[in-house]
Scaffold this motif. Structure first.
Motif, short mmCIF file in Angstrom:
data_model
loop_
_atom_site.label_atom_id
_atom_site.label_comp_id
_atom_site.label_asym_id
_atom_site.label_seq_id
_atom_site.Cartn_x
_atom_site.Cartn_y
_atom_site.Cartn_z
N ALA A 51 -1.59 -67.17 40.37
CA ALA A 51 -2.03 -68.50 39.93
C ALA A 51 -1.30 -69.59 40.73
O ALA A 51 -1.93 -70.56 41.20
CB ALA A 51 -1.79 -68.68 38.44
N LEU A 52 0.01 -69.45 40.89
CA LEU A 52 0.77 -70.44 41.66
C LEU A 52 0.36 -70.44 43.13
O LEU A 52 0.31 -71.50 43.77
CB LEU A 52 2.27 -70.19 41.53
CG LEU A 52 2.87 -70.60 40.20
CD1 LEU A 52 4.32 -70.14 40.09
CD2 LEU A 52 2.79 -72.10 40.01
N SER A 53 0.06 -69.27 43.68
CA SER A 53 -0.40 -69.19 45.07
C SER A 53 -1.69 -69.97 45.25
O SER A 53 -1.86 -70.71 46.24
CB SER A 53 -0.60 -67.74 45.48
OG SER A 53 0.62 -67.04 45.46
N LEU A 54 -2.60 -69.82 44.30
CA LEU A 54 -3.87 -70.56 44.38
C LEU A 54 -3.64 -72.07 44.29
O LEU A 54 -4.29 -72.85 44.99
CB LEU A 54 -4.82 -70.08 43.29
CG LEU A 54 -5.31 -68.63 43.44
CD1 LEU A 54 -6.13 -68.21 42.23
CD2 LEU A 54 -6.10 -68.45 44.72
N VAL A 55 -2.72 -72.48 43.42
CA VAL A 55 -2.40 -73.92 43.31
C VAL A 55 -1.81 -74.42 44.63
O VAL A 55 -2.19 -75.49 45.13
CB VAL A 55 -1.43 -74.18 42.14
CG1 VAL A 55 -0.87 -75.60 42.19
CG2 VAL A 55 -2.11 -73.92 40.81
N LEU A 56 -0.88 -73.66 45.20
CA LEU A 56 -0.26 -74.07 46.47
C LEU A 56 -1.30 -74.20 47.58
O LEU A 56 -1.24 -75.13 48.39
CB LEU A 56 0.83 -73.07 46.87
CG LEU A 56 2.10 -73.12 46.03
CD1 LEU A 56 2.99 -71.93 46.35
CD2 LEU A 56 2.84 -74.42 46.27
N ILE A 57 -2.25 -73.27 47.60
CA ILE A 57 -3.32 -73.34 48.60
C ILE A 57 -4.19 -74.56 48.35
O ILE A 57 -4.53 -75.30 49.27
CB ILE A 57 -4.15 -72.04 48.59
CG1 ILE A 57 -3.31 -70.88 49.14
CG2 ILE A 57 -5.44 -72.20 49.38
CD1 ILE A 57 -3.91 -69.50 48.90
N ALA A 58 -4.52 -74.79 47.08
CA ALA A 58 -5.42 -75.90 46.73
C ALA A 58 -4.79 -77.25 47.06
O ALA A 58 -5.49 -78.16 47.53
CB ALA A 58 -5.78 -75.84 45.25
N ILE A 59 -3.49 -77.40 46.84
CA ILE A 59 -2.86 -78.70 47.10
C ILE A 59 -2.24 -78.77 48.49
O ILE A 59 -1.66 -79.79 48.86
CB ILE A 59 -1.81 -79.04 46.02
CG1 ILE A 59 -0.63 -78.07 46.05
CG2 ILE A 59 -2.44 -79.11 44.65
CD1 ILE A 59 0.53 -78.48 45.15
N ARG A 60 -2.36 -77.68 49.24
CA ARG A 60 -1.88 -77.62 50.63
C ARG A 60 -0.39 -77.93 50.75
O ARG A 60 0.06 -78.68 51.62
CB ARG A 60 -2.70 -78.54 51.53
CG ARG A 60 -4.16 -78.19 51.54
CD ARG A 60 -4.95 -79.19 52.33
NE ARG A 60 -6.36 -79.00 52.12
CZ ARG A 60 -7.19 -78.48 53.02
NH1 ARG A 60 -6.74 -78.11 54.19
NH2 ARG A 60 -8.46 -78.35 52.74
N GLU A 61 0.37 -77.34 49.83
CA GLU A 61 1.82 -77.51 49.83
C GLU A 61 2.40 -76.74 51.02
O GLU A 61 2.14 -75.54 51.17
CB GLU A 61 2.40 -76.98 48.52
CG GLU A 61 3.88 -77.11 48.39
CD GLU A 61 4.32 -78.47 47.88
OE1 GLU A 61 5.49 -78.80 48.09
OE2 GLU A 61 3.50 -79.19 47.27
N PRO A 62 3.19 -77.38 51.87
CA PRO A 62 3.76 -76.65 53.02
C PRO A 62 4.83 -75.64 52.57
O PRO A 62 5.51 -75.84 51.56
CB PRO A 62 4.39 -77.75 53.88
CG PRO A 62 4.59 -78.90 52.96
CD PRO A 62 3.57 -78.79 51.87
N ILE A 63 4.96 -74.57 53.32
CA ILE A 63 5.98 -73.56 53.05
C ILE A 63 7.33 -74.14 53.44
O ILE A 63 7.48 -74.69 54.53
CB ILE A 63 5.69 -72.27 53.86
CG1 ILE A 63 4.36 -71.66 53.43
CG2 ILE A 63 6.83 -71.26 53.70
CD1 ILE A 63 3.90 -70.50 54.30
N PRO A 64 8.34 -74.04 52.55
CA PRO A 64 9.66 -74.58 52.89
C PRO A 64 10.27 -73.82 54.08
O PRO A 64 10.10 -72.61 54.21
CB PRO A 64 10.50 -74.36 51.63
CG PRO A 64 9.56 -73.92 50.57
CD PRO A 64 8.30 -73.47 51.22
#
Length: 151
Positions: A51-64
């Motif tokens: 679920a968090l992976s999908l949110v990160l993809i949806a909001i285009r959060e960059p990988i630290p």
């Protein structure tokens, strides 16, 4: 903070509490279906990770970056382990003690620990002195939990 924002944040926190109880009931049922609290716990974390992976993809959060990741204090890495202990504990306890008792006891543990974190600024928490009103509130919560657990 504007009163409407404060009310909204409090409502979100209440919904989080409701989600917590729903999650615990779902995990207890998953344990029954899978026959193992450990597989149920792992499934919980995998579903949450997805679920968090999908949110990160949806909001285009960059990988630290590795540099950013290595700045985290040593104790920050234990959150997942403590979360696993928490989830497994509830999965094992809920069928034996009931949802209200387990949630109430966990809540008292959270309140008492939170007061210590606030008062002493443990692990970087902002210091907020534990005065008489907060101690009375915590005492009333402990008493209320006692009533929930007894009856």
């Amino acid at each position: 903070m504007a009163p409407i924002v404060a009310i909204g944040l409090h409502l979100v926190a209440l919904l989080g509490g409701a989600a917590f109880v729903l999650q615990q009931a779902a995990n207890a049922n998953l344990r029954g279906a899978l026959g193992s609290p450990f597989w149920a716990g792992l499934t919980n974390f995998l579903a949450g990770g997805l679920a968090l992976s999908l949110v990160l993809i949806a909001i285009r959060e960059p990988i630290p970056s590795l540099q950013v990741v290595t700045r985290a204090p040593w104790f920050a890495w234990f959150g997942g382990c403590l979360g696993a202990l928490y989830i497994i504990g509830i999965i094992l306890l809920l069928p034996r003690l009931g949802a209200a008792t387990v949630v109430a006891l966990f809540m008292v543990g959270q309140i008492l620990t939170s007061l210590a974190f606030d008062h002493f600024g443990l692990l970087g928490a902002p210091i907020r002195e534990v005065g008489l009103p907060r101690l009375i509130g915590a005492s009333l919560m402990v008493a209320g939990v006692g009533l929930i657990c007894v009856f």
